[in-house]
Design a protein around this motif. Sequence first.
Motif, mmCIF file in Angstrom:
data_model
loop_
_atom_site.group_PDB
_atom_site.id
_atom_site.type_symbol
_atom_site.label_atom_id
_atom_site.label_comp_id
_atom_site.label_asym_id
_atom_site.label_seq_id
_atom_site.Cartn_x
_atom_site.Cartn_y
_atom_site.Cartn_z
ATOM 1 N N SER A 193 0.954 -1.182 -0.012
ATOM 2 C CA SER A 193 -0.020 0.151 -0.133
ATOM 3 C C SER A 193 0.757 1.421 0.021
ATOM 4 C CB SER A 193 -0.885 0.096 1.155
ATOM 5 O OG SER A 193 -0.147 0.174 2.454
ATOM 6 N N ALA A 194 2.247 1.101 0.330
ATOM 7 C CA ALA A 194 3.003 2.425 0.579
ATOM 8 C C ALA A 194 2.617 3.276 1.520
ATOM 9 C CB ALA A 194 3.284 3.119 -0.731
ATOM 10 N N VAL A 195 1.836 2.805 2.538
ATOM 11 C CA VAL A 195 1.394 3.752 3.598
ATOM 12 C C VAL A 195 2.316 4.202 4.331
ATOM 13 C CG1 VAL A 195 0.646 1.859 5.172
ATOM 14 C CG2 VAL A 195 -0.200 3.929 5.429
ATOM 15 N N ASP A 196 3.560 3.574 4.648
ATOM 16 C CA ASP A 196 4.583 3.877 5.683
ATOM 17 C C ASP A 196 5.266 5.026 5.172
ATOM 18 O OD1 ASP A 196 4.230 2.096 7.867
ATOM 19 O OD2 ASP A 196 5.144 0.310 6.617
ATOM 20 N N GLY A 197 5.464 5.082 3.732
ATOM 21 C CA GLY A 197 5.933 6.309 3.094
ATOM 22 C C GLY A 197 5.124 7.611 3.446
ATOM 23 N N LEU A 198 3.763 7.477 3.469
ATOM 24 C CA LEU A 198 2.972 8.546 3.887
ATOM 25 C C LEU A 198 3.057 9.043 5.176
ATOM 26 C CD1 LEU A 198 0.723 10.649 3.105
ATOM 27 C CD2 LEU A 198 -1.056 8.868 3.543
ATOM 28 N N LEU A 199 3.169 8.051 6.059
ATOM 29 C CA LEU A 199 3.161 8.207 7.678
ATOM 30 C C LEU A 199 4.513 8.981 7.864
ATOM 31 C CD1 LEU A 199 1.746 4.910 8.660
ATOM 32 C CD2 LEU A 199 0.672 7.129 8.831
ATOM 33 N N ALA A 200 5.688 8.470 7.052
ATOM 34 C CA ALA A 200 6.844 9.024 7.416
ATOM 35 C C ALA A 200 6.888 10.697 6.859
ATOM 36 C CB ALA A 200 8.187 8.466 6.610
ATOM 37 N N GLY A 201 6.148 10.638 5.777
ATOM 38 C CA GLY A 201 5.994 12.268 5.097
ATOM 39 C C GLY A 201 5.239 13.053 6.196
ATOM 40 N N ILE A 202 4.124 12.582 6.850
ATOM 41 C CA ILE A 202 3.336 13.129 7.872
ATOM 42 C C ILE A 202 4.171 13.679 9.163
ATOM 43 C CG2 ILE A 202 1.364 13.223 9.479
ATOM 44 C CD1 ILE A 202 0.006 11.348 7.243
ATOM 45 N N ASP A 203 5.051 12.614 9.393
ATOM 46 C CA ASP A 203 5.880 12.861 10.665
ATOM 47 C C ASP A 203 6.815 13.904 10.393
ATOM 48 O OD1 ASP A 203 6.483 12.139 13.554
ATOM 49 O OD2 ASP A 203 8.435 11.244 12.496
#
Length: 301
Positions: A193-203
């Motif tokens: 899903s690539a969700v971890d990249g989005l979460l890292a970007g939010i952080d």
Amino acid sequence: MSGVSAQVVRVGIAGRRGCGRATVTRVLRGAGVAVVGSAEPADLDVYVVAETLKPEDRRALAHSPRPVVVALNKADLAGFGGQGPVATAAAHCRRLSDFTGVPVYPLAGLAAVAALDDTVVDDEVLDALRALTTDPADLGSTDRFIDKAHQLPHPIRLRLLAQLDLFGIAHGVLALRAGADRAGLLAALRRASAVDGLLAGIDAAAAPVRYRWLIDAHAVALPASDDAVAARMAAAIEVVRAAGMAVDDDVTAAAHLRRAIVWQRYSRGPVSRLHRCCGADIARGSLRLWERAGGVAESLP
């Protein structure tokens, strides 16, 4: 300090209708992000788009009153070939980010929901995916998956499509064929899903927010305690690293002094007020660590 450290960065969800705002909200809440409603105050926004940025999206990003991160939802529909649709979407995101100056991240929303929401991959879904490992279905299109004869009952196939789509079904079947259990299946869906990249970007986007909270907490005077100095240094390092800069994390006395000199000089250069403050806090914290390691405080060159 305890009040500041206990604060949670509030994330708002924005974007045009039909792009998957509800799905992205569900994903982020499942990942533990403090997503707030449209009428509630937010500290940063996740702006949801699908396929690409339209003129109204670019206008909204240009006039955002808060830090903003873009989620390119439905990345699993970005086209096959090469390394797959999410990799294709990621390359598109990099182009969009270069064009707008705003970080853009791909997201296969349904796969992310399935990975993060315990109610999605229940026993019925898991059994259905296992059945597909030994009796493959036609995943060439939604119509072929639904219409072609298969041992899976029609309602279950509809549910798989609604909750995983063809992309999630395919990755789920591949994981189970490789011997994954339920936990391994969820991990595979999360990776796909690539969700971890989005979460890292939010952080990363939240780093300046957290740093400004510390600045506001010390508005009257500079922090004096070791804990306060260390907290501001840590928050400042988050900010500059989020901006793509490296910070030496060696713990020797010589490294502390070297880091102090580098970041004091950086803070005096042609940088923004935020980064000027960050450089000063990194230098101050490094000097405090150097003193504790036996150094003698003196003016930096």
